[in-house]
Scaffold this motif. Structure first.
Motif, PDB file in Angstrom:
ATOM      1  N   PHE A 159       0.842  -1.192   0.000  1.00  0.00           N
ATOM      2  CA  PHE A 159       0.000   0.000   0.000  1.00  0.00           C
ATOM      3  C   PHE A 159       0.873   1.235   0.000  1.00  0.00           C
ATOM      4  N   GLU A 160       0.288   2.350  -0.406  1.00  0.00           N
ATOM      5  CA  GLU A 160       1.028   3.602  -0.449  1.00  0.00           C
ATOM      6  C   GLU A 160       0.141   4.753   0.000  1.00  0.00           C
ATOM      7  N   ASN A 161       0.798   5.836   0.362  1.00  0.00           N
ATOM      8  CA  ASN A 161       0.115   7.069   0.726  1.00  0.00           C
ATOM      9  C   ASN A 161       0.961   8.230   0.231  1.00  0.00           C
ATOM     10  N   CYS A 162       0.339   9.125  -0.527  1.00  0.00           N
ATOM     11  CA  CYS A 162       1.050  10.313  -1.000  1.00  0.00           C
ATOM     12  C   CYS A 162       0.236  11.548  -0.647  1.00  0.00           C
ATOM     13  N   ASN A 163       0.766  12.726  -0.965  1.00  0.00           N
ATOM     14  CA  ASN A 163       0.086  13.956  -0.592  1.00  0.00           C
ATOM     15  C   ASN A 163      -0.858  14.477  -1.665  1.00  0.00           C
ATOM     16  N   CYS A 164      -1.094  13.675  -2.731  1.00  0.00           N
ATOM     17  CA  CYS A 164      -2.121  14.054  -3.703  1.00  0.00           C
ATOM     18  C   CYS A 164      -3.505  13.833  -3.095  1.00  0.00           C
ATOM     19  N   ASN A 165      -4.484  14.490  -3.692  1.00  0.00           N
ATOM     20  CA  ASN A 165      -5.859  14.212  -3.312  1.00  0.00           C
ATOM     21  C   ASN A 165      -6.262  12.884  -3.943  1.00  0.00           C
ATOM     22  N   MET A 166      -7.305  12.265  -3.414  1.00  0.00           N
ATOM     23  CA  MET A 166      -7.826  11.043  -4.007  1.00  0.00           C
ATOM     24  C   MET A 166      -8.474  11.427  -5.359  1.00  0.00           C
ATOM     25  N   VAL A 167      -8.151  10.798  -6.437  1.00  0.00           N
ATOM     26  CA  VAL A 167      -7.235   9.720  -6.730  1.00  0.00           C
ATOM     27  C   VAL A 167      -5.990  10.340  -7.361  1.00  0.00           C
ATOM     28  N   CYS A 168      -4.799   9.897  -6.963  1.00  0.00           N
ATOM     29  CA  CYS A 168      -3.540  10.471  -7.413  1.00  0.00           C
ATOM     30  C   CYS A 168      -3.383  10.407  -8.937  1.00  0.00           C
ATOM     31  N   PRO A 169      -3.111  11.557  -9.583  1.00  0.00           N
ATOM     32  CA  PRO A 169      -2.944  11.542 -11.041  1.00  0.00           C
ATOM     33  C   PRO A 169      -1.618  10.940 -11.499  1.00  0.00           C
ATOM     34  N   CYS A 170      -0.624  10.899 -10.616  1.00  0.00           N
ATOM     35  CA  CYS A 170       0.689  10.368 -11.018  1.00  0.00           C
ATOM     36  C   CYS A 170       0.579   8.898 -11.395  1.00  0.00           C
ATOM     37  N   SER A 171       0.114   8.087 -10.459  1.00  0.00           N
ATOM     38  CA  SER A 171       0.005   6.642 -10.699  1.00  0.00           C
ATOM     39  C   SER A 171      -0.995   6.322 -11.796  1.00  0.00           C
ATOM     40  N   THR A 172      -2.110   7.020 -11.819  1.00  0.00           N
ATOM     41  CA  THR A 172      -3.179   6.680 -12.761  1.00  0.00           C
ATOM     42  C   THR A 172      -2.899   7.167 -14.173  1.00  0.00           C
ATOM     43  N   SER A 173      -1.815   7.935 -14.359  1.00  0.00           N
ATOM     44  CA  SER A 173      -1.441   8.393 -15.700  1.00  0.00           C
ATOM     45  C   SER A 173      -0.126   7.782 -16.165  1.00  0.00           C
ATOM     46  N   GLY A 174       0.382   6.787 -15.420  1.00  0.00           N
ATOM     47  CA  GLY A 174       1.682   6.228 -15.767  1.00  0.00           C
ATOM     48  C   GLY A 174       2.791   7.248 -15.624  1.00  0.00           C
ATOM     49  N   LEU A 175       2.692   8.109 -14.615  1.00  0.00           N
ATOM     50  CA  LEU A 175       3.666   9.153 -14.279  1.00  0.00           C
ATOM     51  C   LEU A 175       3.729  10.273 -15.319  1.00  0.00           C
ATOM     52  N   SER A 176       2.715  10.379 -16.185  1.00  0.00           N
ATOM     53  CA  SER A 176       2.749  11.391 -17.245  1.00  0.00           C
ATOM     54  C   SER A 176       1.939  12.642 -16.929  1.00  0.00           C
ATOM     55  N   ALA A 177       1.177  12.632 -15.822  1.00  0.00           N
ATOM     56  CA  ALA A 177       0.424  13.815 -15.394  1.00  0.00           C
ATOM     57  C   ALA A 177       1.014  14.312 -14.080  1.00  0.00           C
ATOM     58  N   PRO A 178       1.007  15.622 -13.854  1.00  0.00           N
ATOM     59  CA  PRO A 178       1.630  16.157 -12.636  1.00  0.00           C
ATOM     60  C   PRO A 178       0.810  15.874 -11.384  1.00  0.00           C
ATOM     61  N   ALA A 179       1.514  15.841 -10.268  1.00  0.00           N
ATOM     62  CA  ALA A 179       0.878  15.678  -8.962  1.00  0.00           C
ATOM     63  C   ALA A 179       0.021  16.903  -8.645  1.00  0.00           C
ATOM     64  N   ASP A 180      -0.773  16.798  -7.612  1.00  0.00           N
ATOM     65  CA  ASP A 180      -1.666  17.891  -7.243  1.00  0.00           C
ATOM     66  C   ASP A 180      -0.936  19.071  -6.609  1.00  0.00           C
ATOM     67  N   TYR A 181       0.277  18.831  -6.101  1.00  0.00           N
ATOM     68  CA  TYR A 181       1.021  19.884  -5.403  1.00  0.00           C
ATOM     69  C   TYR A 181       2.439  20.002  -5.943  1.00  0.00           C
ATOM     70  N   ASP A 182       3.216  20.927  -5.402  1.00  0.00           N
ATOM     71  CA  ASP A 182       4.545  21.246  -5.931  1.00  0.00           C
ATOM     72  C   ASP A 182       5.537  20.096  -5.807  1.00  0.00           C
ATOM     73  N   ARG A 183       5.372  19.264  -4.794  1.00  0.00           N
ATOM     74  CA  ARG A 183       6.216  18.082  -4.630  1.00  0.00           C
ATOM     75  C   ARG A 183       5.310  16.897  -4.352  1.00  0.00           C
ATOM     76  N   CYS A 184       5.738  15.718  -4.782  1.00  0.00           N
ATOM     77  CA  CYS A 184       5.038  14.504  -4.400  1.00  0.00           C
ATOM     78  C   CYS A 184       5.834  13.838  -3.288  1.00  0.00           C
TER      79      CYS A 184
END
Length: 201
Positions: free
Chosen positions: A10-35
């Motif tokens: 399992f993982e937890n990041c600082n993106c809002n649900m649902v994280c765009p990083c994982s669901t885009s194959g790392l091709s969309a930016p995170a919700d904030y300045d750093r992931c």
């Protein structure tokens, strides 16, 4: 020699649900300045060459730019203190990507290794609730999301992700405190994913 490991993650990041990083194959930016993310892997069964690594847990802590595919990741690794020197070396080779497999693909994205620490790791997977405590450094609990309108009770699943598994259960963190490798953050209420995983190379 080949290796294979399987278990739960399992993982937890600082993106809002649902994280765009994982669901885009790392091709969309995170919700904030750093992931800022923690990924915990419990190996229920596994063999690396002739070394049995069953029952051990490994965790990855990372701080990345918003567009993960650009690289420049800062990453640290926690190894289960229950591992023998041979087990630690074998799992370390798998999770650093030296032995191929899914982690090898992340290797070029890592700009700075923050270190490897051996610590007591307590990992619990209770079906829909997932917890890990790593020494005094990490205290994390996430829950898979199930809508009150979902009569099946199966919850939200995201498919076609690929890493670390093809289908992930989406959720949020109910507790999240991290102070490790010079990184300090809390991601309570933020995105979580969980899944069984099976890797081999």
């Amino acid at each position: 020699m080949a290796w294979r490991i399987e278990g739960t993650y399992f993982e937890n990041c600082n993106c809002n649900m649902v994280c765009p990083c994982s669901t885009s194959g790392l091709s969309a930016p995170a919700d904030y300045d750093r992931c800022r993310v923690v990924l915990a892997f419990h190996v229920a069964s596994g063999q690396v060459d002739d070394v049995d690594v069953s029952g051990l847990t490994v965790a990855v802590v990372a701080d990345t730019p918003p567009l993960m595919s650009e690289g420049g990741w800062r990453m640290g690794l926690f190894m289960d203190e229950a591992a023998s020197p041979e087990q630690a070396e074998s799992l370390g080779a798998v999770f650093s990507g030296q032995r191929g497999g899914p982690m090898e693909g992340l290797g070029p994205l890592v700009g700075e290794m923050l270190g490897l620490e051996v610590a007591r790791i307590e990992y619990v997977d209770d079906g829909r609730t997932h917890r890990v405590r790593i020494g005094d450094a990490i205290d994390l609990e996430v829950e898979d999301f199930v809508s009150p309108l979902d009569a099946t009770g199966k919850g939200i699943r995201v498919s076609g992700v690929g890493f670390p598994a093809d289908t992930l259960a989406a959720g949020t963190a109910t507790r999240s405190r991290v102070n490790a490798f010079g990184l300090e953050f809390e991601n309570e209420g933020k995105n979580a994913f969980s899944a069984p995983f099976s890797w081999a190379a």
